[in-house]
Design a protein around this motif. Structure first.
Motif, PDB file in Angstrom:
ATOM      1  N   VAL A 182       1.016  -1.405   0.221  1.00 17.63           N
ATOM      2  CA  VAL A 182      -0.382  -0.128  -0.017  1.00 17.63           C
ATOM      3  C   VAL A 182       0.999   1.109  -0.293  1.00 17.63           C
ATOM      4  N   GLY A 183       0.676   2.290  -0.892  1.00 19.46           N
ATOM      5  CA  GLY A 183       1.875   3.025  -1.073  1.00 19.46           C
ATOM      6  C   GLY A 183       2.693   3.030  -1.563  1.00 19.46           C
ATOM      7  N   GLU A 184       3.570   4.014  -1.776  1.00 25.56           N
ATOM      8  CA  GLU A 184       4.585   4.261  -2.591  1.00 25.56           C
ATOM      9  C   GLU A 184       6.004   3.315  -1.805  1.00 25.56           C
ATOM     10  N   ALA A 185       5.839   3.676  -0.377  1.00 30.03           N
ATOM     11  CA  ALA A 185       7.148   3.124   0.198  1.00 30.03           C
ATOM     12  C   ALA A 185       6.838   2.156   0.033  1.00 30.03           C
ATOM     13  N   PRO A 186       6.408   0.678  -0.172  1.00 29.21           N
ATOM     14  CA  PRO A 186       5.158   0.904  -0.136  1.00 29.21           C
ATOM     15  C   PRO A 186       5.261   0.229   1.609  1.00 29.21           C
ATOM     16  N   GLU A 187       4.625   0.494   2.022  1.00 31.70           N
ATOM     17  CA  GLU A 187       3.325   0.349   3.877  1.00 31.70           C
ATOM     18  C   GLU A 187       3.422  -1.765   3.174  1.00 31.70           C
ATOM     19  N   LEU A 188       3.050  -2.556   4.273  1.00 29.39           N
ATOM     20  CA  LEU A 188       3.302  -3.636   4.133  1.00 29.39           C
ATOM     21  C   LEU A 188       2.203  -3.893   5.712  1.00 29.39           C
ATOM     22  N   PRO A 189       1.453  -4.765   5.091  1.00 28.72           N
ATOM     23  CA  PRO A 189       0.850  -5.626   6.590  1.00 28.72           C
ATOM     24  C   PRO A 189       1.371  -6.400   7.196  1.00 28.72           C
ATOM     25  N   GLY A 190       1.170  -6.688   8.949  1.00 31.60           N
ATOM     26  CA  GLY A 190       2.476  -7.187   9.441  1.00 31.60           C
ATOM     27  C   GLY A 190       1.621  -8.520   9.761  1.00 31.60           C
ATOM     28  N   CYS A 191       1.325  -9.423   8.213  1.00 35.26           N
ATOM     29  CA  CYS A 191       0.671 -10.740   8.244  1.00 35.26           C
ATOM     30  C   CYS A 191       1.773 -11.345   8.859  1.00 35.26           C
ATOM     31  N   PRO A 192       1.148 -12.793   9.685  1.00 38.51           N
ATOM     32  CA  PRO A 192       1.735 -13.515   9.602  1.00 38.51           C
ATOM     33  C   PRO A 192       3.209 -14.356   8.529  1.00 38.51           C
ATOM     34  N   GLU A 193       2.343 -14.060   7.213  1.00 38.92           N
ATOM     35  CA  GLU A 193       3.052 -15.035   6.149  1.00 38.92           C
ATOM     36  C   GLU A 193       4.197 -14.095   5.495  1.00 38.92           C
TER      37      GLU A 193
ATOM     38  N   LEU B 265       5.547 -10.778   7.239  1.00 40.51           N
ATOM     39  CA  LEU B 265       6.794 -10.896   8.072  1.00 40.51           C
ATOM     40  C   LEU B 265       7.649 -11.924   7.912  1.00 40.51           C
ATOM     41  N   ALA B 266       7.296 -13.867   7.815  1.00 38.59           N
ATOM     42  CA  ALA B 266       7.708 -14.750   7.706  1.00 38.59           C
ATOM     43  C   ALA B 266       8.978 -14.842   6.669  1.00 38.59           C
ATOM     44  N   ALA B 267       8.612 -13.917   5.179  1.00 39.22           N
ATOM     45  CA  ALA B 267       9.287 -14.666   3.842  1.00 39.22           C
ATOM     46  C   ALA B 267      10.148 -13.086   4.065  1.00 39.22           C
ATOM     47  N   MET B 268       9.891 -11.748   5.092  1.00 40.06           N
ATOM     48  CA  MET B 268      10.828 -10.560   5.148  1.00 40.06           C
ATOM     49  C   MET B 268      11.529 -11.697   6.305  1.00 40.06           C
ATOM     50  N   ARG B 269      11.797 -12.073   6.558  1.00 36.47           N
ATOM     51  CA  ARG B 269      12.753 -12.725   7.576  1.00 36.47           C
ATOM     52  C   ARG B 269      13.307 -13.486   7.139  1.00 36.47           C
ATOM     53  N   SER B 270      12.958 -14.052   6.850  1.00 38.13           N
ATOM     54  CA  SER B 270      13.515 -14.854   5.542  1.00 38.13           C
ATOM     55  C   SER B 270      14.804 -14.349   4.668  1.00 38.13           C
ATOM     56  N   ARG B 271      14.334 -13.690   3.887  1.00 36.96           N
ATOM     57  CA  ARG B 271      14.735 -12.804   3.311  1.00 36.96           C
ATOM     58  C   ARG B 271      16.394 -12.270   3.867  1.00 36.96           C
ATOM     59  N   LEU B 272      15.627 -11.454   5.311  1.00 35.95           N
ATOM     60  CA  LEU B 272      16.782 -10.623   5.899  1.00 35.95           C
ATOM     61  C   LEU B 272      18.172 -11.779   6.626  1.00 35.95           C
ATOM     62  N   ARG B 273      17.440 -12.751   6.561  1.00 34.83           N
ATOM     63  CA  ARG B 273      18.666 -13.973   7.462  1.00 34.83           C
ATOM     64  C   ARG B 273      19.324 -14.356   6.108  1.00 34.83           C
ATOM     65  N   ARG B 274      18.568 -14.335   4.716  1.00 37.15           N
ATOM     66  CA  ARG B 274      18.989 -14.845   3.453  1.00 37.15           C
ATOM     67  C   ARG B 274      20.666 -14.083   3.776  1.00 37.15           C
ATOM     68  N   LEU B 275      20.164 -12.092   3.703  1.00 35.86           N
ATOM     69  CA  LEU B 275      21.040 -11.013   3.633  1.00 35.86           C
ATOM     70  C   LEU B 275      21.798 -11.516   4.284  1.00 35.86           C
ATOM     71  N   ASP B 276      21.971 -11.173   6.131  1.00 34.10           N
ATOM     72  CA  ASP B 276      22.852 -11.638   6.666  1.00 34.10           C
ATOM     73  C   ASP B 276      23.827 -12.365   6.817  1.00 34.10           C
ATOM     74  N   ASP B 277      23.125 -14.053   5.503  1.00 33.03           N
ATOM     75  CA  ASP B 277      24.109 -14.864   6.256  1.00 33.03           C
ATOM     76  C   ASP B 277      25.126 -14.588   4.663  1.00 33.03           C
ATOM     77  N   GLN B 278      24.489 -14.081   3.165  1.00 26.72           N
ATOM     78  CA  GLN B 278      26.040 -13.118   2.795  1.00 26.72           C
ATOM     79  C   GLN B 278      26.767 -12.260   2.957  1.00 26.72           C
ATOM     80  N   LEU B 279      26.371 -11.960   4.117  1.00 32.96           N
ATOM     81  CA  LEU B 279      27.274 -10.521   4.871  1.00 32.96           C
ATOM     82  C   LEU B 279      28.320 -10.999   5.465  1.00 32.96           C
ATOM     83  N   ALA B 280      27.948 -11.593   6.099  1.00 30.43           N
ATOM     84  CA  ALA B 280      28.883 -13.224   7.259  1.00 30.43           C
ATOM     85  C   ALA B 280      29.909 -13.765   6.164  1.00 30.43           C
ATOM     86  N   ARG B 281      29.219 -14.095   4.460  1.00 30.11           N
ATOM     87  CA  ARG B 281      30.461 -14.941   3.920  1.00 30.11           C
ATOM     88  C   ARG B 281      31.087 -13.372   3.129  1.00 30.11           C
TER      89      ARG B 281
END
Length: 133
Positions: free
Chosen positions: A70-81, A83-99
């Motif tokens: 929703v909106g240009e920024a965009p805003e995303l609702p905090g639904c569990p699905e 949040l799980a997808a975004m957390r998964s991507r964040l973990r992958r980015l953290d793994d890449q940064l560690a490597r």
């Protein structure tokens, strides 16, 4: 609006817009002449895509999240699905940064060791080209 106008209004080149369409991120109708025709909502959609790409999300991630945006920024609702997808991507980015940090440290160690031995013990490498990025 046609692809050229959408490109001008968003600052995204036509090749990228076609890529977004091919990956299901952007929809276009086809006119009788076969040209892509975008509605006014396409400008907002492209802005959302650009913001989400800037957050390091893949096209696949964005395709999953975009229907909820929703909106240009965009805003995303905090639904569990979502949040799980975004957390998964964040973990992958953290793994890449560690490597990358491990690779950087190893390379720095090689450089330090090479500098300590000095160039006097080795012949010059006239035939070698420098390593490029």
């Amino acid at each position: 609006m046609r692809i050229g106008e959408l490109s001008r209004r968003t600052g995204v080149n036509a090749h990228q817009l076609r890529y977004y369409e091919a990956n299901g991120l952007l929809a276009a109708d086809r006119g009788a002449n076969g040209y892509r025709e975008y509605d006014e909502h396409a400008v907002l959609r492209v802005q959302q895509i650009r913001h989400l790409l800037g957050a390091g999300l893949s096209s696949e991630d964005i395709a999953y999240l975009l229907p909820c945006a929703v909106g240009e920024a965009p805003e995303l609702p905090g639904c569990p699905e979502l949040l799980a997808a975004m957390r998964s991507r964040l973990r992958r980015l953290d793994d890449q940064l560690a490597r990358l940090a491990r690779s950087r440290s190893a390379l720095a160690d090689y450089i330090d060791a090479a500098e300590r031995t000095g160039s006097e013990t080795y012949p010059p490498f006239y035939d070698l080209e420098p390593i490029s990025a």
